[in-house]
Write an enzyme that holds these catalytic residues in place. Structure first.
Site, PDB file in Angstrom:
ATOM      1  N   GLU A 164      72.390 -51.707  51.171  1.00 34.94           N
ATOM      2  CA  GLU A 164      73.211 -52.188  50.067  1.00 34.94           C
ATOM      3  C   GLU A 164      72.858 -51.433  48.792  1.00 34.94           C
ATOM      4  OE1 GLU A 164      74.786 -56.619  50.925  1.00 34.94           O
ATOM      5  OE2 GLU A 164      72.741 -56.546  50.134  1.00 34.94           O
TER       6      GLU A 164
ATOM      7  N   CYS B 177      61.642 -62.195  48.438  1.00 41.51           N
ATOM      8  CA  CYS B 177      62.660 -61.140  48.448  1.00 41.51           C
ATOM      9  C   CYS B 177      63.377 -61.077  49.790  1.00 41.51           C
ATOM     10  CB  CYS B 177      62.000 -59.795  48.144  1.00 41.51           C
ATOM     11  SG  CYS B 177      63.147 -58.399  48.150  1.00 41.51           S
TER      12      CYS B 177
ATOM     13  N   GLY C  88      63.726 -51.382  49.640  1.00 44.75           N
ATOM     14  CA  GLY C  88      62.661 -50.443  49.935  1.00 44.75           C
ATOM     15  C   GLY C  88      61.663 -50.244  48.814  1.00 44.75           C
TER      16      GLY C  88
ATOM     17  N   LEU D  74      54.825 -56.758  39.172  1.00 42.44           N
ATOM     18  CA  LEU D  74      53.536 -57.437  39.061  1.00 42.44           C
ATOM     19  C   LEU D  74      53.588 -58.835  39.679  1.00 42.44           C
ATOM     20  CD1 LEU D  74      50.747 -56.802  37.876  1.00 42.44           C
ATOM     21  CD2 LEU D  74      51.494 -57.898  35.749  1.00 42.44           C
ATOM     22  N   HIS D  75      54.435 -59.693  39.121  1.00 40.69           N
ATOM     23  CA  HIS D  75      54.770 -61.019  39.656  1.00 40.69           C
ATOM     24  C   HIS D  75      53.644 -62.048  39.629  1.00 40.69           C
ATOM     25  CE1 HIS D  75      58.388 -59.021  40.719  1.00 40.69           C
ATOM     26  NE2 HIS D  75      57.912 -58.398  41.774  1.00 40.69           N
TER      27      HIS D  75
ATOM     28  N   CYS E   3      68.560 -59.049  41.716  1.00 42.34           N
ATOM     29  CA  CYS E   3      67.231 -58.595  42.119  1.00 42.34           C
ATOM     30  C   CYS E   3      66.646 -59.505  43.196  1.00 42.34           C
ATOM     31  CB  CYS E   3      66.323 -58.579  40.892  1.00 42.34           C
ATOM     32  SG  CYS E   3      64.666 -57.964  41.205  1.00 42.34           S
TER      33      CYS E   3
END
Length: 337
Positions: free
Chosen positions: A88, A115, A155, A209-210, A327
């Site tokens: 996509e 994700c 990716g 980072l998250h 996202c």
């Protein structure tokens, strides 16, 4: 030989090897990169007999399997590649720019817990022409010139660095997109940030980072077990010193998970004295994860806490959310009927 990704000089050499005059190479370059030809049969300035002889030559373009248009103008495409794999890509328009969010791999091996891409597993790296094709396809579908490219699709770009670097060269040289309008996003791969710095690009590096501490980051990003947060930050500081380019840190805000006052304090301590900017991204829901999206009020509150602690930060509004084009929502297969 795949033609997409070749320079004007390489295309000139190729047409001459076919017994054609060298100027045909410049014509071919223009049709590939400016006019977006999907097959050599479209290039009407070429002699008909020669076009027929080139029927089996591969340009390197994909097939559009579906297109979804979000209410905010964002366009998401599912593209079928030559070997049948699918990816996509997303076009994000605004008044003065068109940004393409490109994929760098079929699937993703990083398996971040929030994700959709990682939930589908990893198949293979994309070739340079498969990255360029996404830009040209969005440009054609949306009827306007692409001005910005972000490697934030499916990716991990730094696990496919040779093809990504080649694509950046072609985006700049052949399509005319400046390096400062290109962003490479990574969760952090050991040694790869240093390797990227050696190329002295003018691109923007965005680090996903998250989490502000090692334990929480390992929960959200399994690969973090192999790349301690302290080393990642040290490598990022070295990157800034070597390139002079500010780093953007992406921080997906998960309600009740990484958005508490102590997390703001830890993040401020982690980034103290750092030439950086933090993008707060409200979690975009996927079916496979039970995380919750923060309320706008809480998101603004977390932002205010960071700013009060001296962190340069802003909220990045998601685009294409109603079409699973935001996202963390990209997949290898169509979910929307």
């Amino acid at each position: 030989m795949v033609l997409l990704g070749r320079s004007a000089a390489e295309l000139k050499a190729w047409v001459e090897a076919q017994g054609q005059p060298g100027y045909r190479g410049q014509q071919l370059h223009q049709w590939l990169y400016r006019k977006g030809a999907r097959s050599l049969q479209e290039i009407t300035v070429f002699p008909k007999q020669w076009r027929a002889a080139l029927a089996d030559v591969e340009i390197g373009r994909s097939e559009i399997r579906y297109r979804h248009d979000a209410q905010d103008g964002t366009v998401k495409l599912l593209l079928a590649l030559a070997d049948g794999e699918t990816i996509e890509t997303v076009g994000i328009p605004s008044s003065d720019r068109l940004t393409v969010c490109v994929s760098s791999q079929v699937g993703c091996p990083m398996a971040c817990d929030f994700c959709a891409t990682g939930k589908g597993g990893y198949r293979r790296n994309l070739a340079c022409h498969e990255i360029l094709d996404q830009v040209l396809t969005i440009q054609s579908e949306m009827g306007r010139r692409v001005s910005h490219v972000v490697f934030m699709g499916m990716g991990e770009p730094l696990l496919n660095l040779p093809a990504v670097l080649q694509a950046i060269t072609c985006l700049n040289r052949d399509i005319g997109i400046g390096q400062r309008h290109i962003t490479i996003s990574t969760v952090g791969i050991p040694q790869q940030i240093q390797r990227l710095a050696q190329h002295q690009l003018q691109t923007t590096l965005a680090v996903s980072l998250h989490a502000p501490n090692q334990a929480l980051r390992e929960q959200l990003i399994p690969s973090a077990k192999h790349y301690p947060l302290s080393q990642l930050i040290a490598d990022c500081r070295a990157y800034v010193q070597q390139t002079g380019r500010r780093i953007t840190f992406e921080y997906t805000v998960l309600a009740g998970v990484n958005d508490r006052p102590q997390h703001a304090e830890e993040l401020a301590q982690l980034l103290r004295g750092f030439q950086s900017h933090v993008n707060l991204i409200p979690y975009n829901p996927i079916a496979e994860a039970a995380y919750q999206r923060p309320t706008d009020q809480h998101l603004r509150q977390f932002l205010s806490q960071l700013q009060a602690l001296g962190v340069t930060a802003s909220i990045r509004r998601s685009r294409g959310l109603d079409r699973q084009a935001a996202c963390g929502q990209l997949r290898q297969a169509q979910l929307i009927a």
